[in-house]
Design a protein around this motif. Sequence first.
Motif, PDB file in Angstrom:
ATOM      1  N   TYR A   1     -39.192  49.437 -15.112  1.00  0.00           N
ATOM      2  CA  TYR A   1     -38.551  48.124 -15.219  1.00  0.00           C
ATOM      3  C   TYR A   1     -37.204  48.285 -15.916  1.00  0.00           C
ATOM      4  O   TYR A   1     -36.987  49.230 -16.665  1.00  0.00           O
ATOM      5  CB  TYR A   1     -39.431  47.165 -16.013  1.00  0.00           C
ATOM      6  N   LYS A   2     -36.315  47.334 -15.703  1.00  0.00           N
ATOM      7  CA  LYS A   2     -34.963  47.418 -16.243  1.00  0.00           C
ATOM      8  C   LYS A   2     -34.994  47.419 -17.781  1.00  0.00           C
ATOM      9  O   LYS A   2     -35.458  46.468 -18.400  1.00  0.00           O
ATOM     10  CB  LYS A   2     -34.119  46.249 -15.740  1.00  0.00           C
ATOM     11  N   PRO A   3     -34.467  48.491 -18.392  1.00  0.00           N
ATOM     12  CA  PRO A   3     -34.446  48.556 -19.855  1.00  0.00           C
ATOM     13  C   PRO A   3     -33.235  47.832 -20.434  1.00  0.00           C
ATOM     14  O   PRO A   3     -32.295  47.489 -19.712  1.00  0.00           O
ATOM     15  CB  PRO A   3     -34.347  50.059 -20.119  1.00  0.00           C
ATOM     16  N   THR A   4     -33.269  47.640 -21.745  1.00  0.00           N
ATOM     17  CA  THR A   4     -32.125  47.067 -22.459  1.00  0.00           C
ATOM     18  C   THR A   4     -31.558  48.131 -23.389  1.00  0.00           C
ATOM     19  O   THR A   4     -32.254  49.050 -23.806  1.00  0.00           O
ATOM     20  CB  THR A   4     -32.531  45.824 -23.276  1.00  0.00           C
TER      21      THR A   4
ATOM     22  N   SER B   1     -29.970  49.425 -26.886  1.00  0.00           N
ATOM     23  CA  SER B   1     -29.874  49.156 -28.321  1.00  0.00           C
ATOM     24  C   SER B   1     -28.695  49.975 -28.872  1.00  0.00           C
ATOM     25  O   SER B   1     -27.871  50.470 -28.105  1.00  0.00           O
ATOM     26  CB  SER B   1     -31.188  49.527 -29.014  1.00  0.00           C
ATOM     27  N   GLU B   2     -28.653  50.182 -30.169  1.00  0.00           N
ATOM     28  CA  GLU B   2     -27.545  50.925 -30.763  1.00  0.00           C
ATOM     29  C   GLU B   2     -27.543  52.404 -30.397  1.00  0.00           C
ATOM     30  O   GLU B   2     -26.494  53.036 -30.354  1.00  0.00           O
ATOM     31  CB  GLU B   2     -27.565  50.778 -32.280  1.00  0.00           C
ATOM     32  N   THR B   3     -28.727  52.975 -30.121  1.00  0.00           N
ATOM     33  CA  THR B   3     -28.786  54.410 -29.860  1.00  0.00           C
ATOM     34  C   THR B   3     -29.581  54.811 -28.622  1.00  0.00           C
ATOM     35  O   THR B   3     -29.592  55.982 -28.256  1.00  0.00           O
ATOM     36  CB  THR B   3     -29.415  55.156 -31.058  1.00  0.00           C
ATOM     37  N   ARG B   4     -30.266  53.852 -27.997  1.00  0.00           N
ATOM     38  CA  ARG B   4     -31.079  54.212 -26.839  1.00  0.00           C
ATOM     39  C   ARG B   4     -31.353  53.014 -25.945  1.00  0.00           C
ATOM     40  O   ARG B   4     -31.152  51.870 -26.323  1.00  0.00           O
ATOM     41  CB  ARG B   4     -32.391  54.837 -27.270  1.00  0.00           C
TER      42      ARG B   4
ATOM     43  N   GLY C   1     -23.568  62.209 -13.845  1.00  0.00           N
ATOM     44  CA  GLY C   1     -22.701  61.046 -13.721  1.00  0.00           C
ATOM     45  C   GLY C   1     -23.191  59.837 -14.501  1.00  0.00           C
ATOM     46  O   GLY C   1     -22.470  58.855 -14.661  1.00  0.00           O
ATOM     47  N   ILE C   2     -24.408  59.900 -15.007  1.00  0.00           N
ATOM     48  CA  ILE C   2     -24.973  58.810 -15.807  1.00  0.00           C
ATOM     49  C   ILE C   2     -24.700  59.119 -17.269  1.00  0.00           C
ATOM     50  O   ILE C   2     -25.080  60.186 -17.766  1.00  0.00           O
ATOM     51  CB  ILE C   2     -26.483  58.656 -15.534  1.00  0.00           C
ATOM     52  N   THR C   3     -24.029  58.202 -17.966  1.00  0.00           N
ATOM     53  CA  THR C   3     -23.637  58.442 -19.352  1.00  0.00           C
ATOM     54  C   THR C   3     -24.085  57.304 -20.262  1.00  0.00           C
ATOM     55  O   THR C   3     -24.440  56.212 -19.801  1.00  0.00           O
ATOM     56  CB  THR C   3     -22.108  58.586 -19.473  1.00  0.00           C
ATOM     57  N   TRP C   4     -24.041  57.566 -21.557  1.00  0.00           N
ATOM     58  CA  TRP C   4     -24.367  56.549 -22.559  1.00  0.00           C
ATOM     59  C   TRP C   4     -23.382  55.379 -22.464  1.00  0.00           C
ATOM     60  O   TRP C   4     -23.735  54.235 -22.753  1.00  0.00           O
ATOM     61  CB  TRP C   4     -24.333  57.168 -23.957  1.00  0.00           C
ATOM     62  N   GLN C   5     -22.177  55.633 -22.037  1.00  0.00           N
ATOM     63  CA  GLN C   5     -21.160  54.581 -21.961  1.00  0.00           C
ATOM     64  C   GLN C   5     -21.435  53.562 -20.855  1.00  0.00           C
ATOM     65  O   GLN C   5     -20.815  52.494 -20.833  1.00  0.00           O
ATOM     66  CB  GLN C   5     -19.769  55.193 -21.764  1.00  0.00           C
ATOM     67  N   ASP C   6     -22.360  53.846 -19.951  1.00  0.00           N
ATOM     68  CA  ASP C   6     -22.707  52.880 -18.900  1.00  0.00           C
ATOM     69  C   ASP C   6     -23.201  51.592 -19.546  1.00  0.00           C
ATOM     70  O   ASP C   6     -24.018  51.620 -20.462  1.00  0.00           O
ATOM     71  CB  ASP C   6     -23.795  53.450 -17.978  1.00  0.00           C
ATOM     72  N   LYS C   7     -22.696  50.481 -19.063  1.00  0.00           N
ATOM     73  CA  LYS C   7     -23.083  49.177 -19.632  1.00  0.00           C
ATOM     74  C   LYS C   7     -24.459  48.721 -19.155  1.00  0.00           C
ATOM     75  O   LYS C   7     -25.122  47.936 -19.818  1.00  0.00           O
ATOM     76  CB  LYS C   7     -22.030  48.134 -19.299  1.00  0.00           C
ATOM     77  N   GLU C   8     -24.872  49.211 -18.001  1.00  0.00           N
ATOM     78  CA  GLU C   8     -26.171  48.857 -17.418  1.00  0.00           C
ATOM     79  C   GLU C   8     -26.912  50.137 -17.036  1.00  0.00           C
ATOM     80  O   GLU C   8     -26.277  51.144 -16.731  1.00  0.00           O
ATOM     81  CB  GLU C   8     -25.972  48.009 -16.152  1.00  0.00           C
ATOM     82  N   PRO C   9     -28.236  50.088 -17.006  1.00  0.00           N
ATOM     83  CA  PRO C   9     -28.967  51.244 -16.497  1.00  0.00           C
ATOM     84  C   PRO C   9     -28.680  51.382 -15.000  1.00  0.00           C
ATOM     85  O   PRO C   9     -28.331  50.409 -14.333  1.00  0.00           O
ATOM     86  CB  PRO C   9     -30.426  50.884 -16.748  1.00  0.00           C
TER      87      PRO C   9
END
Length: 79
Positions: free
Chosen positions: A35-38, A40-43, A60-68
């Motif tokens: 399911y779509k996660p949200t 938080s500050e670190t994960r 190509g998937i990074t922490w900077q992505d605003k959405e999963p």
Amino acid sequence: MKITCMDRLRAKSLHRKFYRYIARDKDGQLFLYYYKPTKSETRWWHNSGRAYTKPNTFKGITWQDKEPVCIKHIVNKVW
């Protein structure tokens, strides 16, 4: 976002296993979600849990992505 042919093949396999989202935590670890996660500050998190996958995939998937990232979009080449 750059998605390789190998990423697409992995995404197809994950989608068949009913995973729907993938996201990278701040520490670089990569996780799969049903399911779509949200974010938080670190994960990324969803209370239904998450599954670890190799961090050297889906570069190509990074922490900077605003959405999963929706795995179906990778499978269907929606980029």
